[in-house]
Design an enzyme around this catalytic site. Structure first.
Site, mmCIF file in Angstrom:
data_model
loop_
_atom_site.group_PDB
_atom_site.id
_atom_site.type_symbol
_atom_site.label_atom_id
_atom_site.label_comp_id
_atom_site.label_asym_id
_atom_site.label_seq_id
_atom_site.Cartn_x
_atom_site.Cartn_y
_atom_site.Cartn_z
ATOM 1 N N ASN A 11 22.696 78.553 6.897
ATOM 2 C CA ASN A 11 23.779 79.456 6.547
ATOM 3 C C ASN A 11 25.039 78.703 6.113
ATOM 4 O O ASN A 11 26.132 79.249 6.150
ATOM 5 C CB ASN A 11 24.104 80.373 7.724
ATOM 6 C CG ASN A 11 22.868 81.064 8.231
ATOM 7 O OD1 ASN A 11 22.333 80.675 9.263
ATOM 8 N ND2 ASN A 11 22.384 82.047 7.502
ATOM 9 N N ILE B 141 30.638 78.474 5.110
ATOM 10 C CA ILE B 141 29.854 79.039 6.210
ATOM 11 C C ILE B 141 29.621 80.524 5.974
ATOM 12 O O ILE B 141 30.549 81.260 5.636
ATOM 13 C CB ILE B 141 30.587 78.861 7.557
ATOM 14 C CG1 ILE B 141 30.840 77.379 7.818
ATOM 15 C CG2 ILE B 141 29.787 79.471 8.701
ATOM 16 C CD1 ILE B 141 31.797 77.122 8.946
ATOM 17 N N CYS B 142 28.382 80.937 6.150
ATOM 18 C CA CYS B 142 28.065 82.368 6.068
ATOM 19 C C CYS B 142 27.926 82.899 7.481
ATOM 20 O O CYS B 142 26.902 82.706 8.129
ATOM 21 C CB CYS B 142 26.768 82.589 5.296
ATOM 22 S SG CYS B 142 26.224 84.295 5.289
ATOM 23 N N LEU B 143 28.977 83.510 7.941
ATOM 24 C CA LEU B 143 28.966 84.041 9.313
ATOM 25 C C LEU B 143 29.716 85.363 9.288
ATOM 26 O O LEU B 143 30.842 85.420 8.791
ATOM 27 C CB LEU B 143 29.646 83.041 10.264
ATOM 28 C CG LEU B 143 29.651 83.379 11.748
ATOM 29 C CD1 LEU B 143 28.241 83.509 12.288
ATOM 30 C CD2 LEU B 143 30.400 82.313 12.531
#
Lengths: 425, 157
Positions: free
Chosen positions: B83, B91-93
């Site tokens: 991610n 960051i993919c959060l």
């Protein structure tokens, strides 16, 4: 002494009898509870959201107005905020009392370290604490003024609770979520992409549009109501729908009439094969189209009149059906995958619409096949109300069957809905 | 509101960092006069290919913080993760999105959430497709191998 203790309650007694250290710790916790979790400052004007969490007025106000397209939610628990938060006077008084007490103490005693406040507020020397308390009171004054001004001007929370709408569902009506401002239909999935704004009047919707699962249950409950006479009521206006139904009615009557004629014509001469051939000649409608239009009526026809439509015809019909089932299952799965990305409601309606063509047919006939393979005589369909369509038969409705028919129709919708649910998975 | 909160957070972070020694080895403003740019170092969680390595995070707080999420990135070309975009460190959060952010979170919770992401990669929303695909087919040895390869070669870039 005893009476006072009783008046003060158990907790008072127990807390007051703690050691100084524990008391300070407790006091620290109490002070922490007056802190806003957004600005980490004291809540001079604590507002309580319906879920019970408290924030400063100014923080909550800027939180609600910061993200225009989102539904309103509590920052701590994400609960929908549908009603305007209320001033939490108890919490406000607690903070004021704590401030007053510490101010009194610093005035009275020069070493006011003992019962004052916790860490950050603990005063090292008199001068500093006075300055701290001054900023405290000026901040409190400022916050209260802001709140009172907004309240007077009816501008609380940037009018977000006045200018926003709610997604409302009237279960007695159509069970569809609608904008409370303009009654426009709201898509259950639209907030994923476009934010929670009404597509018609652009009003912010302050609650989440209920999930499509909800609309499924309602359409289950109202069953045939939403899909009247085989027409998707969503696609037509009320007037058009009635027109279509009238057309359908006239068509039914005409076909009944001609079947009666055919019956009298062919009496004793030919079997149903001849009759239905004649019928097909007169009404050259594709099989699927007819099933669609005659969904319910066609099923009834198997119960009356068609005594001759047995083994030969029946087997042929079943064979056809088998092919049909295979084909239909394919169609169905294709359809599912095709629509899967679309919204659920539409999908459901499509499947419903198709039931005359595929789902219903295949399900029903699977059931019939099981039974009919073992034993089946010519009176079978007359005595077994399982809704088998003999394919080529169409016989008039008997008026006295009407109530039963209604029940049957409802039951069938349920079956379909369950079936389509499974298929979606 | 933003400045006062940042000062308070600074205090809290200084006080509480000791409780998370095994996770966050440092979390501090780059310049102590400017509390809008922070740097953090997190340790690789045990039982992951990241164990034994440490990772640097850059945190930028916009003036709208805490009403808007902080902008957090790993150092570029340093973080092989499902991610996380390798080239940029993005960051993919979900909690770092506007839509899912909540102002009750603070710097410490954000960094802890990213630490958690290291242990629980989400294959459904990958920014590193290769790693995600390997993980999807549950090829653990390839997954570990690739990550270790990247991590051990990070000095080259």
């Amino acid at each position: 002494m005893i009476t006072i203790d009783k008046m003060n309650g158990l907790l008072h007694v127990s807390v007051l009898s703690q050691s100084k250290k524990t008391k300070n710790k407790l006091l620290g916790k109490v002070l922490d509870s007056t802190l806003c979790s957004i600005c980490h400052d004291y809540m001079y004007v604590p507002m309580m959201v319906a879920c019970g969490h408290n924030y400063c007025y100014s923080c909550l106000s800027s939180w609600f107005t910061s993200n225009e397209t989102q539904e309103l939610s509590c920052p701590q628990c994400r609960a929908n905020v549908t009603t305007a938060p209320a001033l939490n006077t108890t919490l406000q008084q607690l903070l004021e009392t704590l401030a007053e007490v510490s101010l009194d103490d610093t005035k009275k005693e020069k070493e006011g370290e003992d019962v004052n406040k916790d860490g950050s507020e603990n005063n090292d020397d008199d001068e500093k604490s006075k300055i701290d308390m001054n900023t405290f009171y000026s901040s409190m004054e400022e916050s209260k003024n802001e709140y009172n001004m907004d309240k007077r001007n009816e501008n609380l929370f940037g009018k977000v609770f006045i200018n926003s709408a709610m997604a409302v569902i009237d279960e007695d009506d159509d069970g569809i979520a609608r904008c409370s401002n303009c009654h426009w239909e709201l898509d259950p999935d639209f907030d994923e992409t476009d934010g929670n704004v009404c597509p018609h009047c652009s009003t912010r919707i302050r609650n989440r549009v209920p999930e499509s699962g909800y609309s499924r249950t309602t359409s289950d409950a109202i069953g045939g109501g939403q899909r009247r006479g085989g027409f998707d009521s969503d696609e037509y206006s009320e007037g058009e729908l009635e027109e279509l139904e009238q057309d359908l009615q006239r068509y039914h009557e005409a076909s009944e009439q001609s079947i009666r004629e055919l019956d009298t014509d062919n009496e004793g001469e030919e079997g149903s094969g001849g009759m239905s051939a004649e019928f097909d000649r007169r009404f050259p409608i594709p099989r699927q189209g007819r099933n669609f239009l005659h969904d319910d009526e066609a099923e009834e026809s198997s119960n009356n009149g068609d005594d001759d439509d047995d083994d030969d015809d029946g087997d042929e019909a079943i064979r056809q059906r088998r092919r049909h089932i295979d084909m239909n299952q394919e169609v169905e799965s294709d359809l599912d995958s095709f629509i899967a990305d679309d919204d659920d409601e539409e999908q459901e309606l499509d499947v419903e619409e198709l039931d005359g063509l595929s789902d219903n047919d295949s399900k029903r006939n699977r059931m019939v096949l099981q039974e009919s393979e073992s034993e089946r005589d010519s009176d079978y369909y007359e005595h077994n109300d399982d809704g088998y369509v003999s394919g080529d038969s169409l016989v008039d409705d008997q008026p006295d069957q009407e109530p039963q028919q209604q029940n049957k129709r409802q039951r069938r919708y349920k079956v379909i809905l369950q079936g389509s649910d499974e298929d979606e998975d | 509101m933003s400045e006062r909160r940042l000062l308070k957070e600074y205090q809290v972070v200084k006080k509480e960092l000791g409780n998370h020694k095994n996770i966050i080895s440092s979390l501090e403003p780059i310049d102590s006069d400017d509390l809008t740019n922070w740097t953090a170092t997190i340790l690789g969680p045990p039982n992951t290919p990241y164990h034994g390595h440490s990772f640097d995070l850059r945190i930028h707080l916009t003036p709208e913080y805490p009403l808007k999420p902080p902008q957090v990135t790993f150092s570029a070309y340093k973080m092989p993760h499902c991610n996380i975009e390798f080239k940029t460190g993005k960051i993919c959060l979900n909690i770092l999105d506007n839509a899912n952010w909540s102002p009750v979170w603070n710097l410490l919770t954000v960094v802890l959430a990213i630490y958690q992401l290291l242990s629980d990669p989400v294959t459904d929303s990958p920014l590193n497709i290769d790693l995600s695909n390997i993980l999807k087919i549950k090829d653990t040895s390839a997954y570990y191998g690739l990550i270790e390869y990247y991590l051990n070669n990070k000095s080259d870039k």
